[in-house]
Design an enzyme around this catalytic site. Structure first.
Site, PDB file in Angstrom:
ATOM      1  N   ASP A   1      46.190  28.718  58.506  1.00  0.00           N
ATOM      2  CA  ASP A   1      46.482  29.656  57.646  1.00  0.00           C
ATOM      3  C   ASP A   1      47.349  29.826  56.542  1.00  0.00           C
ATOM      4  OD1 ASP A   1      47.296  32.585  57.721  1.00  0.00           O
ATOM      5  OD2 ASP A   1      49.118  31.830  58.326  1.00  0.00           O
TER       6      ASP A   1
ATOM      7  N   GLU B   1      41.033  29.061  55.719  1.00  0.00           N
ATOM      8  CA  GLU B   1      41.486  30.625  55.379  1.00  0.00           C
ATOM      9  C   GLU B   1      42.019  30.200  53.872  1.00  0.00           C
ATOM     10  OE1 GLU B   1      44.755  33.862  54.709  1.00  0.00           O
ATOM     11  OE2 GLU B   1      44.908  32.651  55.059  1.00  0.00           O
TER      12      GLU B   1
END
Length: 500
Positions: free
Chosen positions: A193, A233
């Protein structure tokens, strides 16, 4: 990971309860629809400043959801993906509290980033203007520690999420401990993330710089040694996704949502078809996520001016049409109208972005299922969810418009909708038909047609979309399971673009 669709969900917001409830749902009414599930942050606590993306303890399951044994039990039934939040940690974490209290005497003294730590000689205006971040403001939060000392914490997202120095030995041990805990629970894949912002170097944008790519390589190697795949991501120019795809297992196809919306709004598949010709195939395909609909992913690069996948006027029309189709509800949740960590995303359910038009919605999902990669379906999108204005008003958080908390009764009613039953049938075909294990081709067609074909020996699966008449069909045959045919059509061809 398996070449099958994956569910993306918060345990409590979908199932209304615990890991046990989620597992019963996947084994029951959703049996066969998903080969995996990306469980959005389930760490302690799930209800912090950023819906679990600000963990106090990244190695502890929030007890309201269950235990690590429950995670392992779910992983024994479907492949589980979990987040590794690389860039930051909660200001309420024990590590930060210890540093805040003890300063240089804390073992975590080198773990947290401040303005002066990154810019020991200070920063000039050009240095600060070069910084790239999801917010239009500078990434700093004024803080007075327990000893009365003032400093500027580096906070890329919210003031409660303090960025860590990923090169500090203690930070390295912290991240390694998270990987080990996930592997022990049989987690199959990790999602890195916000890793694009994780490395800071003076004089750069501090986003996806060469040192960031080296960090991705290092964490990927650690994960591979533990038997876990890695998904990165990164939002931004599409070329960044293509570059990263060459060094990791999986990247997101964040350009797909905007390109699919553009095709359905304008009845023009040409930009989408061009993307299908160049995009990486080791992609996780999405139409909606726990965040908003990205527009930077199809836009020109803000720094270099490198063209994007859509010209700016088409992006402006796209945003205008999302607002129009959603009855301006998306305006209430996007940009400065609400609290947002990313000013470059439009917050809206995908179903509302299409004006709640069932045919267009199923066509969009069919395109997603046929585009090479692993399709991930967000829980609100799975259930044909609409904008949650009540939750948005209560929290003021823009992304909450697409983070509905389903009650058991709401969940049952949603699963009975014809729209949802059709989507589940499509997902089951995508998971089981042999053609999807073969080769992919985009057949030549005019701008209003899109024909996507998978072939594996005698097994064939074909999606034929006629945008002019808004009709689509899925035909599958030759794998020994009999022919499968799905078809959707709509008489409603008015109001395609905003203002028409």
């Amino acid at each position: 990971m398996k070449n099958q669709a994956q569910l993306v969900a918060y345990v409590d917001r979908l199932s209304g309860g615990t890991f046990h409830d989620l597992q019963r749902l996947l084994d029951g009414p959703l049996a066969g629809a998903f080969g995996g599930v990306h469980v959005l942050p389930f760490f302690h606590p799930i209800d912090g400043a950023d819906a679990g993306f600000d963990p106090i303890d990244h190695t502890r399951v929030d007890p309201r959801l269950g235990t690590w044994d429950d995670v392992a039990s779910l992983a024994g039934r479907v492949e589980v993906m979990a987040d590794v939040i690389v860039n930051h940690i909660s200001r309420r974490s024990p590590q930060f509290a210890d540093w805040d209290r003890r300063g240089a005497g804390s073992p975590y003294a080198g773990m947290f980033l401040t303005y002066s730590r990154v810019f020991p000689r200070g920063a000039c205006e050009a240095d600060l203007l070069a910084l790239s971040g999801p917010r239009p403001t500078l990434p700093f939060t004024k803080h007075t520690n327990a000893r009365g000392e003032q400093m500027l914490l580096w906070t890329t997202f919210t003031s409660d999420q303090v960025d860590i120095d990923v090169h500090d030995p203690e930070a390295g041990r912290y991240l390694a401990g998270i990987l080990a805990r996930l592997q022990a629970a049989q987690v199959r894949a990790i999602r890195l993330d916000a890793i694009g912002y994780a490395v800071k170097r003076p004089g750069t944008s501090c986003f996806m710089i060469p040192e960031t790519r080296a960090l991705i390589d290092d964490i990927t190697a650690q994960a591979h040694r533990l038997g876990m795949d890695v998904l990165v991501e990164v939002h931004g120019h599409h070329q960044a996704q293509m570059d990263v795809a060459r060094q990791v297992d999986w990247v997101y196809d964040f350009a797909l949502p905007a390109l699919v919306l553009h095709a359905l709004y304008t009845r023009d598949a040409a930009p989408l078809r061009r993307w299908l010709e160049i995009r990486p195939h080791n992609a996780i395909t999405v139409l909606d996520t726990h965040d908003g609909i990205g527009v930077a992913d199809v836009a020109a690069d803000r720094d270099s001016g490198t063209p994007g996948l859509l010209p700016q006027e088409a992006i402006d029309a796209l945003i205008k049409t999302i607002h129009a189709r959603s009855r301006d509800e998306s305006r209430l949740a996007s940009g400065g109208a609400a609290r947002n960590v990313d000013a470059f995303q439009i917050n809206c359910t995908f179903y509302d972005a299409l004006g709640r038009r069932d045919t267009e919605y199923l066509v969009a999902r069919a395109i997603q299922c046929f585009v090479p990669g692993i399709p991930q379906v967000y829980y609100v999108g799975l259930l044909g969810g609409t904008n949650d204005l009540d939750l948005l008003r209560r929290t003021g958080e823009g992304r909450d418009i697409n983070r509905h908390r389903y009650t058991p009764g709401e969940l049952q009613r949603a699963l009975e909708q014809p729209l949802v039953r059709s989507l589940v049938a499509l997902l089951r075909i995508r998971n089981t038909h042999a053609a999807f294990q073969g080769g992919f081709d985009v057949e030549t067609a005019d701008a209003t047609r899109l024909v996507l074909v998978w072939k594996n020996g005698a097994a064939v699966a074909q999606l034929d979309v006629d945008l002019a008449d808004m009709r689509a069909s899925v035909t599958c045959s030759g794998d020994g399971s009999g022919a499968a045919i799905l078809a959707w059509s709509s008489p409603d061809l008015n109001g395609a673009m905003a203002g028409e």
